[in-house]
Design a protein around this motif. Structure first.
Motif, PDB file in Angstrom:
ATOM      1  N   UNK A1494      35.497  42.252  27.833  1.00 17.26           N
ATOM      2  CA  UNK A1494      35.952  42.224  29.225  1.00 17.26           C
ATOM      3  C   UNK A1494      37.158  43.132  29.393  1.00 17.26           C
ATOM      4  N   UNK A1495      37.056  44.045  30.360  1.00 23.53           N
ATOM      5  CA  UNK A1495      38.148  44.967  30.679  1.00 23.53           C
ATOM      6  C   UNK A1495      38.249  45.111  32.189  1.00 23.53           C
ATOM      7  N   UNK A1501      44.545  46.871  37.059  1.00 19.53           N
ATOM      8  CA  UNK A1501      45.300  46.816  35.814  1.00 19.53           C
ATOM      9  C   UNK A1501      45.323  45.380  35.302  1.00 19.53           C
ATOM     10  N   UNK A1502      45.537  45.287  34.024  1.00 17.68           N
ATOM     11  CA  UNK A1502      45.500  43.973  33.386  1.00 17.68           C
ATOM     12  C   UNK A1502      46.739  43.172  33.704  1.00 17.68           C
ATOM     13  N   UNK A1503      46.522  41.950  34.157  1.00 15.89           N
ATOM     14  CA  UNK A1503      47.643  41.045  34.418  1.00 15.89           C
ATOM     15  C   UNK A1503      47.780  39.999  33.319  1.00 15.89           C
ATOM     16  N   UNK A1504      46.695  39.808  32.569  1.00  6.90           N
ATOM     17  CA  UNK A1504      46.730  38.799  31.498  1.00  6.90           C
ATOM     18  C   UNK A1504      45.646  39.131  30.492  1.00  6.90           C
ATOM     19  N   UNK A1505      45.971  38.998  29.207  1.00  8.95           N
ATOM     20  CA  UNK A1505      44.990  39.290  28.149  1.00  8.95           C
ATOM     21  C   UNK A1505      44.898  38.121  27.177  1.00  8.95           C
ATOM     22  N   UNK A1549      43.029  40.477  36.312  1.00  9.77           N
ATOM     23  CA  UNK A1549      43.300  41.854  36.719  1.00  9.77           C
ATOM     24  C   UNK A1549      43.902  41.879  38.111  1.00  9.77           C
ATOM     25  N   UNK A1550      44.790  42.838  38.317  1.00 12.02           N
ATOM     26  CA  UNK A1550      45.357  43.100  39.635  1.00 12.02           C
ATOM     27  C   UNK A1550      44.873  44.469  40.082  1.00 12.02           C
TER      28      UNK A1550
END
Length: 1558
Positions: A1494-1495, A1501-1505, A1549-1550
């Motif tokens: 998952x990307x 942009x990624x807000x949490x990984x 994601x944002x």
């Protein structure tokens, strides 16, 4: 000097005569005629004197003329043949003019033979000389075969003889005084490189090497002595004598006793004269070497002898006799005539057979008899006839089915028969009836198996039709065809088929994994018969496939079964044991472990090495058993065997429970019976039943509805899962096969449609009414049926030559004849209408007369001795079992009045109801007088009658006794007689009420008094006759049954019981219920519910019979039942049975005798609690019992003890009971019970006995005593099993528990639907999704049920909203019911519950936080999602949509998220493959993930990984592979994972804007 001494020593040791180089190799000089006296005797019987024997002797002159160098001629003259039948040696041979005449004309012709250096070469004889006559000549020539080695006095070699090329030992002694050489040679006829012997009927048996080593059932040896004298410078045989012994026992040769055939020959020179110069005979041809040559021995059965004149007319004569006299044949006549017909047909050609067929084909009785005979004939001509009739479509489907099935199994397997069967196969392959097509292929495979078992020239071309069929079915994707072809190839059991089979076995072909599991299983099972002959090759193939880790567990279980059947050694079993230590499948581990454990206890001789190897392998598995504790949900192997060293026989019972989804009742079972006999092992019977989808079909509420749902919406969701692979649907719902002697004779699959039709026919009222109406219409029309079915079930023959020149035979025949003759005449009023209803039956009156007779005959014949078309001299053991069940009944059935009457007319003559006998006789027959059979009992005896009548002191009259008188002879040494006295015992029982007397007449005498060994116990005469004798004065027997209000009026005897004042001793186990011990007889206060009167109608009008009255008194809390039986003439003697049924206790007792006080048995079953744990107890008490019943009780308790010990029970200390038995079970947990068994003399216990379902230990059975009763126990068990097989999954905010009980904790990303559970087949029926909203952290649940969509989500009022297909539900009412799709939805205590069992979803419950899903039992192993597969295999709980295992919980969770591949708006995430530069195994590499991650999409942009473990496949750094190329690579999941790395995945994601993302 030393050299000279050694030469001198060798010279001395070699013997002076041999040093003179005298030639002692016999021959015959040219121009000389040598005249010998020849005598030969053959006798069969037991070796002791004074017993019956049979045999033949031949005396003649033998002239050998040396007319040509090394090519003498032989001629017999003055032939005298005598036969023997009597007590040996008291009786003498009797000259037989008929046999003498028959043989003399043949033996008068001369033969010529090559003879050089004592060796017989090719033999030449006239074309007209029969094989029998030529073989007698060979018996004489066999005496002339002498191998003399110079300078050796003792030596061994292989020598040619009439029995083959056998191991022979020579001892030579020279008599210099008389210029003679004495030669003794001993020949081991069991040790032959080329053995001349014919065997039929053993093709399906496997020789037991371990049995043959210590024991032989048959041993044969020959000892010859010669005197050779130098005559005119040439060595000449002047005297030769041969003693040959053939010994046979079906039991242990050391302790079982044996029957023998002895041959004695003498050839003595009388004079030599000059040979005449008459012209030599012409027309000689080469007839082969000294080996015995078989002719028409197989045509001649050893059970009768008759002259063949006109075969067709003789066949017609016997058939007409049987059909005309079918209903009046005397016992044994049908089987005798049937065998006679079989022999006549065997001698007929196809033209004759077809001529008889055309004559009788239009007559049903003849036609049926004809088609019963053809399979038993078993000749190539019969098979050719069958093929022609099928080609010409003269047989209907049923006739073709039974004749093809039996004929191909019973026929003699020659290449000609195989060629004919190919043509039959071609015809049946296109037949519209599936069963005929299946039977044709299976039977053809069996024929090829037999052919290759006996023929070294078995051609692989015989297999080609099966291989072609398999290839064609595979090409067409025909699953049923592939399975049938593999089963047929398995029947053939040929090594050449391995190449074709391996294409369908896992690990040998790249496409095998895509095949349905049932095809892979069929391929594995097809190896079994090949392994019987080629165990090593099959073992290697099976173990390789078994060790493949990705092979489905069901296939690996079957492969392990195949491996064990090849008797593997320690290395193979050690490999399997080590593999099991790391085994991921509990099903496989359980089956292999239980198989090793069971076989490790085997006592069968063929398993001696295997049992040892299994015990060693179990030591390796010691750490394992705790992982696979006994459970009914695991596949297991059960094996019990018993083997008697004394009898050298035994049996084994095998039961395989093959589970795959953890169901309580296994979906597949195999039951097999194996036997050891005569040094062979045979798989007598094997039955398999597969019921994978049956439960789902049976549980359907709407059988008429199709299973095709609109699943387009569900499939749209599936597309969002990465590399989705569906579970193929199992097309078979019920399949079963039947094997006899290792050959599959029947296999069929019942599809869903067939099951539904059967359920509708028998399970629904409409279907039952139609069946009932057909029965009533048939009765109204009346019918007469005459049916007979003879069957030659077994014919086993071993034919071997003797030095006499005649063959001896050991044969076994099993013939079964079943016949039914019946006539029914009925009158029904009113006649059933077209729209028949059940209520119509209860208004009918049916008057019916039935007269029928069922006869069952079983004949077993065992024969040993000479059997030719000219004469028979045999020892015959003939056993006959017969039962005749006559019925002459008139009935009146008045359903409206609830009155039913039956009148039985007794027979007016004595009749043998059943007959069991066994006789052993010495029998002699010859073709000159075929009807004059001479017969002598092997054990002579005479009867002394002994009659006992336990009910009547007056003994039977003299004319009623059965007597056979044989003069008793003195058993003195001089007389050598062994006749004995046999008591003839008769016991009769009066059944006067039924109008007859039942008598048992029996005796048994045998040779066991000589030697108490098994065979001698069989030899003799034994019989039991059950005779029904009509009682004088009885006209008929009447049984009247009256139910309902009129029952009291039909009572003849009014029975009263006063109140009982039972003592404390009489109360026994009933001390807790005083009301039952002091109960009043129900008949004193209530009328009977049913009255039955059985009475004999006598000519003197006396009452005779008995009355049965039944009473019932019931209310909501208690039921009382009573049954009283009293004679019509004496109310004192009674039988009383009473019972009381309470909510938690059932008690009953049986009493009989005077006023029911002589004997008593009491029983009590109780359900309750002990320390708040459920308990059930069964207690039985008894007092004084009749002796016979006491004996039965003792035997039952003995068996219970043996079973308890074998099941792992332990003996418990404590008080022993003598007249009481107690069974107690306490539920110590939901899965185990503490079990106690108390029987006289011993107590047993088992602390943790496993149960197949979860017990309701938390709930007390006492809580609802008003509704629960003991008789509900079975239905409660069935309900518990059903609930046990259901599976539940639970999903909460941060964790979930799978269907198989594994708990995980993983984070669920927001705004993406997660597949919780779904039907994972190609056409799914349900999907459960859940989605966590990011804005308010609420969880929405979506449910797809076929075409219906249901959504559940929290509302602002904290209540749950339900929407069905965009329509709100439960807004006004608390329950919604869809009667079409059987969907129920209701709200209770803040939770929404959905019931949809038709779709496999028993229950879905959601309260806004916790989601619980329960699936139906038949959905096990068909589900997927985060709830798992529900297959009881915890090792595959992290299976992703592509059926691979995730490396951690997070990767597993992400794989089941629904992520759109193409998205127009609002999508934030996508799945992408990743790459890493790594050093793998010391090499710089570029590695690509085998699973997408998952990307965030482009523009987000990624807000949490989160971290997760992913597998990577690596390439060398210099290998040109981009990420785009990797994404386009097909089958990425099939590539090996070189490393597993932890990487980041986006879970939130944002996005910069809401514009469409690319």
């Amino acid at each position: 000097m030393m050299r000279n001494l050694i030469l001198l020593l060798l010279f001395v040791l070699s013997g002076l005569p041999w040093s003179q180089q005298v030639n002692y190799e016999p021959g015959f000089q040219v121009g000389q005629k040598y005249v010998y006296n020849y005598e030969s005797i053959l006798l069969s019987g037991l070796p002791e004197k004074g017993l019956g024997r049979t045999g033949i002797s031949l005396r003649s002159k033998v002239e050998i003329s040396g007319r040509k160098l090394k090519f003498p001629a032989m001629k017999m003259g003055s032939v005298v043949v005598a036969d023997y039948n009597g007590k040996w040696p008291k009786d003498t041979f009797v000259n037989s003019p008929e046999l003498t005449q028959a043989l003399e004309s043949q033996l008068a012709q001369s033969i010529k033979f090559q003879y050089s250096n004592g060796h017989v070469g090719d033999i030449y004889a006239p074309e007209s000389m029969s094989e029998n006559a030529l073989n007698i000549y060979k018996g004489i020539l066999n005496m002339l075969e002498v191998t003399i080695r110079k300078a050796q006095s003792t030596y061994s070699l292989s020598e040619t003889g009439i029995s083959g090329r056998c191991n022979t030992t020579y001892f030579i002694r020279e008599d210099q005084k008389y210029n003679l050489v004495h030669i003794t040679k001993s020949k081991d006829l069991n040790n032959c490189k080329e053995s001349v012997q014919m065997n039929t009927g053993f093709a399906y048996a496997v020789k037991c090497k371990e049995c043959k080593q210590p024991n032989r059932n048959s041993r044969s040896t020959s000892t010859s002595t010669y005197k050779i004298k130098i005559s005119k410078g040439e060595p000449l045989i002047i005297y030769a004598e041969v003693q040959e012994i053939h010994q046979f026992t079906p039991f242990n040769e050391l302790t079982g006793g044996e029957a023998v055939t002895q041959v004695w020959q003498k050839l003595e020179l009388t004079y030599i004269q000059k040979a005449s110069s008459e012209n030599q005979e012409t027309g000689f041809r080469n007839r082969g070497n000294l080996f015995y040559h078989f002719g028409n021995e197989l045509f001649q059965m050893p059970v009768h002898l008759f002259e063949i004149q006109n075969i067709e007319s003789q066949i017609a004569e016997v058939m007409e006799y049987l059909v005309v006299h079918m209903e009046n044949l005397v016992p044994g006549e049908m089987s005798s005539k049937f065998l006679q017909l079989v022999q006549l047909f065997r001698m007929a050609n196809v033209i004759t057979i077809d001529s008889v067929w055309k004559k009788y084909a239009d007559q049903t009785s003849y036609r049926n008899l004809f088609l019963d005979i053809i399979p038993a004939v078993a000749s190539i001509e019969a098979i050719r006839f069958l093929r022609l009739k099928i080609d010409q479509q003269e047989l209907n489907a049923w006739e073709a089915f039974q004749t093809v099935l039996l004929s191909l199994h019973f026929c003699t397997a020659t290449q000609e028969a195989v060629d004919e069967a190919k043509l039959i196969l071609k015809n049946t392959q296109s037949h519209p009836w599936d069963i005929l097509r299946i039977t044709g292929f299976l039977a053809y495979g069996s024929l090829v198996y037999k052919h290759c078992a006996k023929s070294v020239n078995c051609s692989e071309s015989s297999l080609q039709p099966l291989h072609d069929f398999l290839a064609e079915a595979s090409h067409m994707g025909d699953e049923e065809g592939m399975i049938l072809a593999l089963k047929s190839i398995g029947n053939a059991g040929h090594l050449a088929s391995l190449k074709q089979i391996k294409k369908f076995l896992p690990g040998y072909s790249s496409g095998t994994s895509d095949l349905p599991i049932r095809i892979q299983i069929a391929a594995a099972l097809s190896l079994r018969n090949i392994g019987k002959r080629n165990s090593k090759e099959v073992q290697e193939i099976a173990i390789y496939a078994f060790l493949e880790p990705n092979v489905p567990p069901q296939v690996r279980i079957v492969l392990s079964l195949v491996i064990f059947e090849t008797i593997p050694g320690v290395p193979v079993l050690a490999t399997m044991a080590n593999t099991m230590l790391k085994e991921r499948s509990l099903q496989v581990a359980s089956f292999v472990f239980s198989q090793m454990k069971a076989l490790g206890r085997s006592s069968a001789p063929e398993h001696r090495s295997l049992a040892l190897a299994c015990r060693l392998a179990l030591r390796i598995l010691k750490p394992m058993p705790h992982k696979i504790n006994f459970s009914f949900k695991l596949s297991r192997s059960y094996y019990w065997d018993s083997f008697s060293e004394l009898l050298m026989a035994g049996f084994a019972l095998k039961y395989y429970s093959l589970n795959k989804a953890g169901s309580t009742l296994p979906p597949e079972i195999i039951i097999a019976l194996k036997a050891n006999f005569l040094g062979n092992t045979a798989d007598i019977l094997e039955f398999e039943m597969h019921t994978q989808e049956m439960l789902a079909t049976i549980l359907k509420k709407n059988l008429s509805r199709s299973d095709s749902y609109r699943v387009d919406d569900i499939k749209d969701f599936i597309k969002m899962l990465p590399d989705w692979k569906a579970i193929p649907s199992d097309k078979s719902h019920i399949s079963l096969y039947l094997k006899l002697f290792g050959q599959e004779i029947f296999w069929y699959e019942f599809d869903k449609h067939a099951i539904r039709m059967a359920i509708q026919a028998f399970g629904q009222s409409e279907g039952r009414l139609q069946i009932m109406k057909k029965i009533l219409d048939s009765l109204q029309n009346g019918c007469h049926k005459s049916w007979v079915k003879p069957l030659l079930f077994s014919e086993i023959r071993t034919i071997m030559p003797t030095s006499f020149g005649l063959p001896i035979e050991r044969s076994f025949y099993f013939i079964s004849v079943t016949s039914l003759v019946g006539n029914v005449q009925s009158q029904i009023s009113p006649v059933s209408s077209a729209n028949f209803r059940l209520v119509d039956l209860f208004n009918m009156n049916i008057e019916m007369h039935l007269k029928a007779n069922l006869s069952i005959e079983e004949h077993i014949i065992a024969v040993m001795g000479v059997n030719t078309h000219l004469l028979q001299a045999v020892i015959e053991v003939y056993a006959r079992m017969q039962a005749d069940i006559p019925l002459d009944m008139t009935s009146s059935l008045d359903f409206k009045a609830q009155s039913f009457k039956f009148v039985f007319l007794p027979s007016i003559h004595d009749a043998e109801f059943a007959y069991i006998s066994s006789k052993t006789n010495a029998i002699t027959r010859n073709i000159g007088a075929p009807s004059s059979t001479r017969m002598t009992p092997v054990v002579g005896f005479y009867f002394r009658d002994s009659y006992q009548d336990p009910f009547n002191s007056t003994s039977a009259s003299e004319d009623q006794r059965i007597k056979r008188v044989t003069p008793a002879l003195d058993i003195s040494e001089g007389n050598a007689s062994r006749d004995i006295i046999s008591p003839l015992k008769t016991v009769c029982y009066n059944m006067s009420t039924l109008g007859f007397q039942l008598c048992f007449l029996h005796t048994s005498i045998s040779a066991a008094y000589i030697k108490p060994v098994p065979l001698y116990h069989v030899i003799g005469e034994h019989f039991i006759i059950v005779t029904v004798r009509p009682e004088p004065g009885i006209q008929k027997v009447q049984v009247a049954i009256q139910m309902g209000p009129e029952a009291p009026a039909k009572m003849v005897q009014v029975v009263h019981f006063g109140a009982e004042n039972s003592s404390s001793e009489e109360k026994g186990t009933f001390e807790e219920l005083e009301d039952m011990d002091k109960h009043m007889f129900l008949g004193d206060t209530l009328p009977p519910t049913v009255t039955a009167i059985a009475r004999a109608i006598r000519t003197d009008n006396k009452e005779q019979g008995f009355q049965v009255t039944g009473y019932i008194n019931s209310n909501r809390s208690k039921v009382d039942l009573q049954l009283v039986v009293v004679p019509l003439t004496d109310v004192k003697w009674k039988v009383c049975a009473d019972a009381t049924v309470l909510p938690l206790k059932t008690k009953g007792r049986l009493r009989w005798g005077m006023d029911c006080k002589n004997y008593k048995i009491e029983a009590q079953a109780t359900v309750g609690q002990v320390t708040k744990k459920p308990v059930i107890q069964v207690k039985i008490d008894w007092g004084r019992l009749p002796l016979m019943l006491e004996t039965v009780f003792k035997k039952i308790f003995k068996y219970i003890s043996e079973i308890a010990w074998a099941s792992g029970f332990s003996e418990a200390q404590g008080e022993r009971t003598s007249h009481q038995a107690i069974f107690q079970a306490v539920a110590t947990s939901s899965r185990t019970i503490h079990t106690v068994i108390k029987i006289p003399e011993v107590n047993f216990y088992y602390s943790t006995f496993p149960v197949p379902f979860a017990l309701p230990v938390e709930s007390s059975p006492v809580t609802n005593t008003s509704t629960m009763a003991v008789w509900n126990f079975l239905s409660e068990i069935a309900f518990l099993i059903k609930k046990e097989d259901e599976a539940q999954c639970e999903v909460s905010e941060t964790a979930w528990k799978t269907f198989d009980g594994m708990e995980f904790k993983c984070f669920h990303p927001h705004d993406h639907e997660l597949v919780v559970a779904k039907d994972c087949r190609v056409a799914p029926k349900f999907v459960v999704l859940t989605k966590k909203e990011f804005t308010n952290s609420t969880r929405k649940v979506s449910l797809f049920l076929g075409k219906r969509r249901i959504a559940i989500y929290p509302a602002s009022s904290s209540n749950l909203c339900v929407i069905l297909d965009d329509t709100p539900l439960l807004t006004n009412e608390g329950v919604y019911e869809d009667k079409e799709d059987y969907i129920n939805i209701y709200q209770q205590n803040g939770s929404i519950t959905i019931l949809a069992s038709e779709f496999g979803l028993e229950e879905l419950v959601y309260d806004g936080k916790i989601l619980k899903i329960t699936i139906s039992s038949w959905m096990r192993e068909k589900t997927c999602g985060i709830c798992g597969k529900a297959n009881w295999e915890v090792q595959d709980e992290l299976e992703m949509p592509n059926q691979k295992q995730a490396h951690d919980c997070t990767a597993f969770f992400h794989a089941w998220l629904l992520v759109k591949k193409n998205c127009d708006k609002g999508c934030k995430m996508q799945r992408k493959y990743e790459f890493l530069d790594l050093v793998v195994k010391g090499e710089e590499s570029t590695c690509f993930s085998t699973e997408p991650v998952l990307k965030c999409r482009k523009g987000c942009r990624s807000a949490e990984t989160t971290r997760l473990n992913i597998g990577f496949h690596c390439f060398p750094r210099d290998f040109s592979m981009s990420l785009a190329q990797w994404e386009d690579t097909r089958d990425k999941q099939t590539l090996a994972e070189d490393t597993v790395e932890a990487i980041d995945a986006d879970i939130n994601c944002t996005c910069l804007s809401d514009r469409p993302l690319v």
